[in-house]
Structure formats: C-alpha cells, structure tokens
Design an enzyme around this catalytic site. Structure first.
Site, mmCIF file in Angstrom:
data_model
loop_
_atom_site.group_PDB
_atom_site.id
_atom_site.type_symbol
_atom_site.label_atom_id
_atom_site.label_comp_id
_atom_site.label_asym_id
_atom_site.label_seq_id
_atom_site.Cartn_x
_atom_site.Cartn_y
_atom_site.Cartn_z
ATOM 1 N N CYS A 69 -5.430 9.940 -0.954
ATOM 2 C CA CYS A 69 -4.476 8.955 -0.398
ATOM 3 C C CYS A 69 -3.184 8.909 -1.190
ATOM 4 O O CYS A 69 -2.134 8.542 -0.657
ATOM 5 C CB CYS A 69 -5.076 7.561 -0.431
ATOM 6 S SG CYS A 69 -6.802 7.476 -0.022
ATOM 7 N N ASP A 90 0.808 -1.224 0.000
ATOM 8 C CA ASP A 90 0.000 0.000 0.000
ATOM 9 C C ASP A 90 0.843 1.277 0.000
ATOM 10 O O ASP A 90 0.326 2.359 0.291
ATOM 11 C CB ASP A 90 -0.919 0.000 1.240
ATOM 12 C CG ASP A 90 -2.079 -0.975 1.095
ATOM 13 O OD1 ASP A 90 -2.867 -0.819 0.148
ATOM 14 O OD2 ASP A 90 -2.194 -1.899 1.930
ATOM 15 N N HIS A 145 -11.056 5.580 6.678
ATOM 16 C CA HIS A 145 -10.387 6.795 7.147
ATOM 17 C C HIS A 145 -11.381 7.953 7.125
ATOM 18 O O HIS A 145 -12.350 7.927 6.351
ATOM 19 C CB HIS A 145 -9.236 7.165 6.205
ATOM 20 C CG HIS A 145 -8.017 6.312 6.337
ATOM 21 N ND1 HIS A 145 -7.450 5.673 5.265
ATOM 22 C CD2 HIS A 145 -7.244 6.015 7.409
ATOM 23 C CE1 HIS A 145 -6.375 4.998 5.673
ATOM 24 N NE2 HIS A 145 -6.232 5.186 6.963
ATOM 25 N N ARG A 197 1.401 -2.041 6.992
ATOM 26 C CA ARG A 197 1.868 -0.709 6.606
ATOM 27 C C ARG A 197 2.908 -0.163 7.581
ATOM 28 O O ARG A 197 3.467 0.906 7.354
ATOM 29 C CB ARG A 197 0.673 0.249 6.475
ATOM 30 C CG ARG A 197 -0.347 -0.265 5.455
ATOM 31 C CD ARG A 197 -1.241 0.801 4.933
ATOM 32 N NE ARG A 197 -0.467 1.803 4.197
ATOM 33 C CZ ARG A 197 -0.996 2.892 3.655
ATOM 34 N NH1 ARG A 197 -2.291 3.097 3.753
ATOM 35 N NH2 ARG A 197 -0.238 3.763 3.019
ATOM 36 N N ARG A 229 -7.444 2.555 12.595
ATOM 37 C CA ARG A 229 -6.028 2.826 12.324
ATOM 38 C C ARG A 229 -5.435 3.907 13.235
ATOM 39 O O ARG A 229 -4.218 3.985 13.392
ATOM 40 C CB ARG A 229 -5.862 3.296 10.878
ATOM 41 C CG ARG A 229 -6.461 2.360 9.828
ATOM 42 C CD ARG A 229 -5.604 1.155 9.619
ATOM 43 N NE ARG A 229 -6.140 0.309 8.568
ATOM 44 C CZ ARG A 229 -5.828 0.431 7.284
ATOM 45 N NH1 ARG A 229 -4.997 1.365 6.896
ATOM 46 N NH2 ARG A 229 -6.355 -0.390 6.391
ATOM 47 N N GLU A 266 -0.264 9.430 1.643
ATOM 48 C CA GLU A 266 -0.952 10.325 2.581
ATOM 49 C C GLU A 266 -0.943 9.762 4.009
ATOM 50 O O GLU A 266 -0.996 10.526 4.978
ATOM 51 C CB GLU A 266 -2.406 10.501 2.143
ATOM 52 C CG GLU A 266 -3.199 11.372 3.069
ATOM 53 C CD GLU A 266 -4.611 11.599 2.573
ATOM 54 O OE1 GLU A 266 -4.898 12.727 2.164
ATOM 55 O OE2 GLU A 266 -5.427 10.653 2.582
ATOM 56 N N ASP A 267 -0.855 8.456 4.131
ATOM 57 C CA ASP A 267 -1.022 7.852 5.457
ATOM 58 C C ASP A 267 0.216 7.897 6.363
ATOM 59 O O ASP A 267 0.076 8.106 7.565
ATOM 60 C CB ASP A 267 -1.544 6.420 5.305
ATOM 61 C CG ASP A 267 -2.927 6.426 4.678
ATOM 62 O OD1 ASP A 267 -3.740 7.268 5.095
ATOM 63 O OD2 ASP A 267 -3.187 5.621 3.770
HETATM 64 C C1 CIR Z 1 -5.220 0.721 3.245
HETATM 65 O O1 CIR Z 1 -6.180 0.027 3.606
HETATM 66 O O2 CIR Z 1 -4.413 1.174 4.033
HETATM 67 C C2 CIR Z 1 -5.047 0.974 1.764
HETATM 68 N N1 CIR Z 1 -5.453 -0.198 1.040
HETATM 69 C C3 CIR Z 1 -5.837 2.182 1.345
HETATM 70 C C4 CIR Z 1 -5.342 3.425 1.964
HETATM 71 C C5 CIR Z 1 -6.196 4.592 1.668
HETATM 72 N N2 CIR Z 1 -5.632 5.770 2.203
HETATM 73 C C6 CIR Z 1 -6.321 6.815 2.603
HETATM 74 O O3 CIR Z 1 -7.546 6.783 2.677
HETATM 75 N N3 CIR Z 1 -5.637 7.874 3.008
#
Ligand code: CIR
Length: 258
Positions: free
Chosen positions: A253, A63, A166, A88, A136, A68-69
């Site tokens: 993201c 991922d 999120h 992650r 998360r 962004e995460d």
């Molecule tokens: C996740 O579940 O972490 C990724 N498959 C998708 C992340 C999406 N990110 C976001 O909304 N900022």
C-alpha cells in the site's frame, strides 16, 4: 527478468492517526514512529535498485501515504483510479503530478464516476491483472479498467472478495509463478495454476509482501512467512510497518512500483 526502476511514495501525515481502520489491529498509529518506519521503507526500496520519488505529506488526507490506491501503474500506461472510500476521494488528483513525470498525457487513463477502484484491489501478474470486487472497487470500476487494459493489449479478471479490505490484503504475487495466499484465497480456483504458499492465520498480515527486483520485502515480526519466502530462494529485507498496520496498511500500500 522483469525490473522495476521507479517507486513513488508519500510521507505519512500527522492525520494518519485518523486513517480508516477496520479494527483488525489494535491501537492508533504513532506518527513519530510512522515517520521513522517510512524512512526505513524508502531505504529498503533503494537497496533494491530503484529510484524513489518522495512526495510530501498531505494533511488533508489521513490515508494519503497509501499511494498504491489512487493510481495503478503498468508497463504501458498509468491509470488514475477513483477511490471508493469517502475520506480518500481527492487523493487521485494529488498523485497525477508525480505520475506525469513518467507518463505522457496520452498514456494516462482515468477511472471515472460512477466507477470506483482502488489500486490495492489490483494484482499484476505479467500482462494480466486480477481485480478484487470489494467495498472500494465496484462493477463499473472493473468494467472501465478492463476496457483500458484491453486498449494496451492487457487483460483483467475479477475476483470476488468476501473477507478482506483489498485483494492484496490477502494475496500477493512474488513473480516466478509464486504467490503468497492467506484466508479466502487459499481455496479460490482463480489461483490454482500458481505455486501457492499458504500463510498461517496468525501471520495473515504478512501475505502483503512485495517483490522488488529479486528481493522480497517482508514485514517485521512474521517468522513463518520470512522463512517461507527465503525457502523459495529469494533474498529478503525486513521492514517494520507496525504503525501502518493499525490502519490496515501494508508494504504494498505504501508505494507505486514500476
Ligand atoms: C484504507 O482503509 O484505505 C487505509 N486505512 C489502508 C489502505 C491500505 N491500502 C492497500 O491495501 N492498498
């Protein structure tokens, strides 16, 4: 007017097919298509007048294109987060190098264990940050974020999430007091003071649009949202994100914008 000058993105890796998926959208990402879509996304960002820093794909983290995460970048500091999803964990270490090109060490802060926080849970409205308490992002992560932001004269408020992955899966700020809201966010009192544009359920994915220097980038295939955004007076660009959607990823993201 507020202006973003920079964007950081990371190219998708082949392992994207193994990205985390909550199962809302069918299918597995097609890597080749994802590559093409990512290039189009970068082009759209460039049209909005920003410098795009492109990081290479990282096969260790399926991922990792969702940059962004693992970080949150504000006008005053950068915060390296601490992802809550097991697969992650470690992505945050890989984003530090890129962040250091823009921020000195004394302006880089960290969310630390046992706190967890993912940038997708944080929505910036000027100097105030809404943060979603999700699977998360935990209470301690929010406490640390609040403390860090306060140090720089910024504020934070918690939003409890019931349905979405999120915070920004379901709500996004377009500047000028305009907010796109879907599902559980339509009625949340936290956002009463904004001009809320309600997104129909069958276009919920498109609540995740991004404001980029007066232009709003909208995902392809959501005509009601596209028209609603245009009716607000914004210029729009449309980008296909179908392969990222399969693993719950949206337009926001895929980049860090600052
Ligand atoms: C996740 O579940 O972490 C990724 N498959 C998708 C992340 C999406 N990110 C976001 O909304 N900022």
């Amino acid at each position: 007017m507020k202006k973003f000058n920079n964007v950081i993105v990371r190219k998708p890796c082949r392992a994207l097919v193994d990205g985390i998926s909550g199962g809302t959208y069918e299918g597995k990402p097609d890597y080749e298509k994802a590559v093409v879509q990512h290039a189009a996304y970068r082009e759209a960002l460039k049209k909005c007048g920003v410098e795009v820093t492109v990081l290479e794909a990282d096969e260790r983290y399926p991922d990792s294109c969702f940059v962004e995460d693992p970080a949150l970048i504000t006008s005053k500091c950068a915060i390296i987060t601490n992802p809550g999803a097991e697969s992650r964990k470690g992505e945050e270490k890989e984003i530090i190098g890129a962040v250091k090109k823009f921020f000195s060490d004394d302006k880089i802060e960290f969310i630390k264990d046992p706190g967890t926080l993912e940038g997708g849970d944080v929505m910036m409205v000027g100097d105030h940050f809404y943060v979603g308490r999700s699977a998360r992002t935990n209470e301690e992560g929010i406490r640390q974020l609040t403390e860090i932001l306060a140090k720089y004269g910024m504020t934070c408020s918690e939003v409890k999430l019931e349905e979405v992955l999120h915070l920004k899966t379901g709500i996004n700020y377009l500047e000028d007091n305009n907010m796109l809201v879907s599902g559980e966010f339509v009625t949340k009192p936290d956002f009463e003071k904004f001009n809320k544009v309600e997104i129909p359920e069958d276009e919920a994915y498109a609540a995740n649009c991004i404001w980029m220097n007066g232009t709003v980038i909208v995902p392809e295939g959501y005509p009601t949202v596209l028209k609603a955004v245009q009716d607000l007076g914004y210029k729009t660009l449309v980008v296909d994100t179908s392969e990222y959607r399969k693993v719950d990823g949206g337009l926001s993201c895929l980049s860090l914008r600052f």
